[in-house]
Motif scaffolding. Structure first.
Motif, PDB file in Angstrom:
ATOM      1  N   ARG A  19       0.850  -1.189   0.000  1.00 25.12           N
ATOM      2  CA  ARG A  19       0.000   0.000   0.000  1.00 25.12           C
ATOM      3  C   ARG A  19       0.883   1.235   0.000  1.00 25.12           C
ATOM      4  NH1 ARG A  19      -1.709   3.387   3.858  1.00 25.12           N
ATOM      5  NH2 ARG A  19      -0.899   2.152   5.556  1.00 25.12           N
ATOM      6  N   THR A  20       0.411   2.239  -0.699  1.00 24.53           N
ATOM      7  CA  THR A  20       1.100   3.524  -0.659  1.00 24.53           C
ATOM      8  C   THR A  20       0.046   4.619  -0.642  1.00 24.53           C
ATOM      9  OG1 THR A  20       2.795   4.908  -1.671  1.00 24.53           O
ATOM     10  CG2 THR A  20       1.363   3.697  -3.179  1.00 24.53           C
ATOM     11  N   ASN A  23       1.819   6.796   3.815  1.00 25.18           N
ATOM     12  CA  ASN A  23       2.972   5.978   4.171  1.00 25.18           C
ATOM     13  C   ASN A  23       3.076   4.860   3.137  1.00 25.18           C
ATOM     14  OD1 ASN A  23       3.219   7.383   6.739  1.00 25.18           O
ATOM     15  ND2 ASN A  23       1.459   6.191   7.400  1.00 25.18           N
ATOM     16  N   ASP A  24       4.268   4.311   2.994  1.00 26.34           N
ATOM     17  CA  ASP A  24       4.461   3.169   2.101  1.00 26.34           C
ATOM     18  C   ASP A  24       4.632   1.931   2.958  1.00 26.34           C
ATOM     19  OD1 ASP A  24       4.514   4.993  -0.035  1.00 26.34           O
ATOM     20  OD2 ASP A  24       6.679   5.270   0.178  1.00 26.34           O
ATOM     21  N   VAL A  25       3.894   0.872   2.636  1.00 31.53           N
ATOM     22  CA  VAL A  25       3.973  -0.376   3.391  1.00 31.53           C
ATOM     23  C   VAL A  25       4.381  -1.492   2.435  1.00 31.53           C
ATOM     24  CG1 VAL A  25       2.746  -2.028   4.848  1.00 31.53           C
ATOM     25  CG2 VAL A  25       2.195   0.411   5.006  1.00 31.53           C
ATOM     26  N   TYR A  26       5.419  -2.215   2.838  1.00 34.68           N
ATOM     27  CA  TYR A  26       5.947  -3.313   2.037  1.00 34.68           C
ATOM     28  C   TYR A  26       5.857  -4.614   2.824  1.00 34.68           C
ATOM     29  CZ  TYR A  26       8.212   0.403  -0.652  1.00 34.68           C
ATOM     30  OH  TYR A  26       8.453   1.523  -1.407  1.00 34.68           O
ATOM     31  N   ALA A  36       6.204  -6.671   7.899  1.00 29.23           N
ATOM     32  CA  ALA A  36       5.624  -5.468   7.310  1.00 29.23           C
ATOM     33  C   ALA A  36       6.614  -4.334   7.567  1.00 29.23           C
ATOM     34  CB  ALA A  36       4.277  -5.149   7.939  1.00 29.23           C
ATOM     35  N   LYS A  38       7.156  -0.419   7.190  1.00 32.38           N
ATOM     36  CA  LYS A  38       6.407   0.823   6.993  1.00 32.38           C
ATOM     37  C   LYS A  38       7.385   1.989   6.891  1.00 32.38           C
ATOM     38  CE  LYS A  38       2.523   3.278   9.157  1.00 32.38           C
ATOM     39  NZ  LYS A  38       1.611   3.222  10.316  1.00 32.38           N
ATOM     40  N   TYR A  40       7.307   5.897   6.654  1.00 29.88           N
ATOM     41  CA  TYR A  40       6.392   6.995   6.944  1.00 29.88           C
ATOM     42  C   TYR A  40       6.636   8.159   5.991  1.00 29.88           C
ATOM     43  CZ  TYR A  40       5.326   4.495  11.228  1.00 29.88           C
ATOM     44  OH  TYR A  40       4.927   3.542  12.120  1.00 29.88           O
ATOM     45  N   PHE A  91      11.110   4.924   9.431  1.00 28.19           N
ATOM     46  CA  PHE A  91      10.675   3.581   9.064  1.00 28.19           C
ATOM     47  C   PHE A  91      10.667   2.678  10.285  1.00 28.19           C
ATOM     48  CE2 PHE A  91      15.256   3.762   8.146  1.00 28.19           C
ATOM     49  CZ  PHE A  91      15.743   2.640   8.802  1.00 28.19           C
TER      50      PHE A  91
END
Length: 176
Positions: A19-20, A23-26, A36, A38, A40, A91
């Protein structure tokens, strides 16, 4: 993946953007575990606010709530930072909690499970304290802000107005 490999005691084998937005979540895969990661958005939170969030996750996991537990950096801190073109970005890494989004038709058993899980989370959070300062995200005018953008006389506007009134009465009852 280099950012994770350089700051955590894991060696990632794959990274997938989940998701972006703010914040970007990988999803980070490493050997037989997933995490996960994250990242920020720049200027959104302070380091101590993210530490507060990570400390809450740790507290909830320790209390038996099924949440993503924090993973410390190799330095021992729970939050990292790097310089990006848009400014400093923080992060943090947590364990991956697998699950599926509920699909219709929803039944009473699902609602009982969700309600029970939320009650457990709230009960555990009641005993949470932190030395890390965090700004309040509540302004107190949330219902009015939502109502202001809804179409006049719409079902949604009526629902929000009625729900806000019931919530306000219940909060006043609990305060006494």
């Amino acid at each position: 993946m280099d950012l994770v490999a350089d700051h955590y005691p894991i060696q990632p084998t794959a990274a997938t953007l989940v998701r972006t937005f703010n914040n970007d979540v990988y999803r980070i895969d490493a050997d037989d575990q997933s995490y996960a990661f994250k990242v920020y958005g720049s200027g959104r939170f302070t380091t101590n606010e993210v530490r507060w969030e990570q400390q809450l996750a740790h507290h909830l996991a320790s209390a038996g709530v099924h949440v993503a537990a924090d993973v410390a950096l190799t330095s021992g801190d729970s939050v990292g930072m790097f310089e990006a073109p848009e400014g400093q970005r923080l992060f943090a890494l947590t364990q991956w909690v697998p699950g599926d989004k509920p699909q219709p038709p929803w039944d009473d058993a699902l609602y009982r499970t969700v309600g029970s899980s939320l009650a457990k989370l709230h009960a555990a959070a009641d005993s949470f304290t932190s030395s890390h300062p965090r700004q309040s995200l509540r302004r107190g005018d949330e219902p009015e802000r939502v109502i202001a953008v809804l179409t006049e006389h719409s079902e949604r506007k009526l629902l929000v107005q009625q729900s806000a009134a019931v919530a306000q009465r219940e909060l006043e009852r609990l305060a006494n």
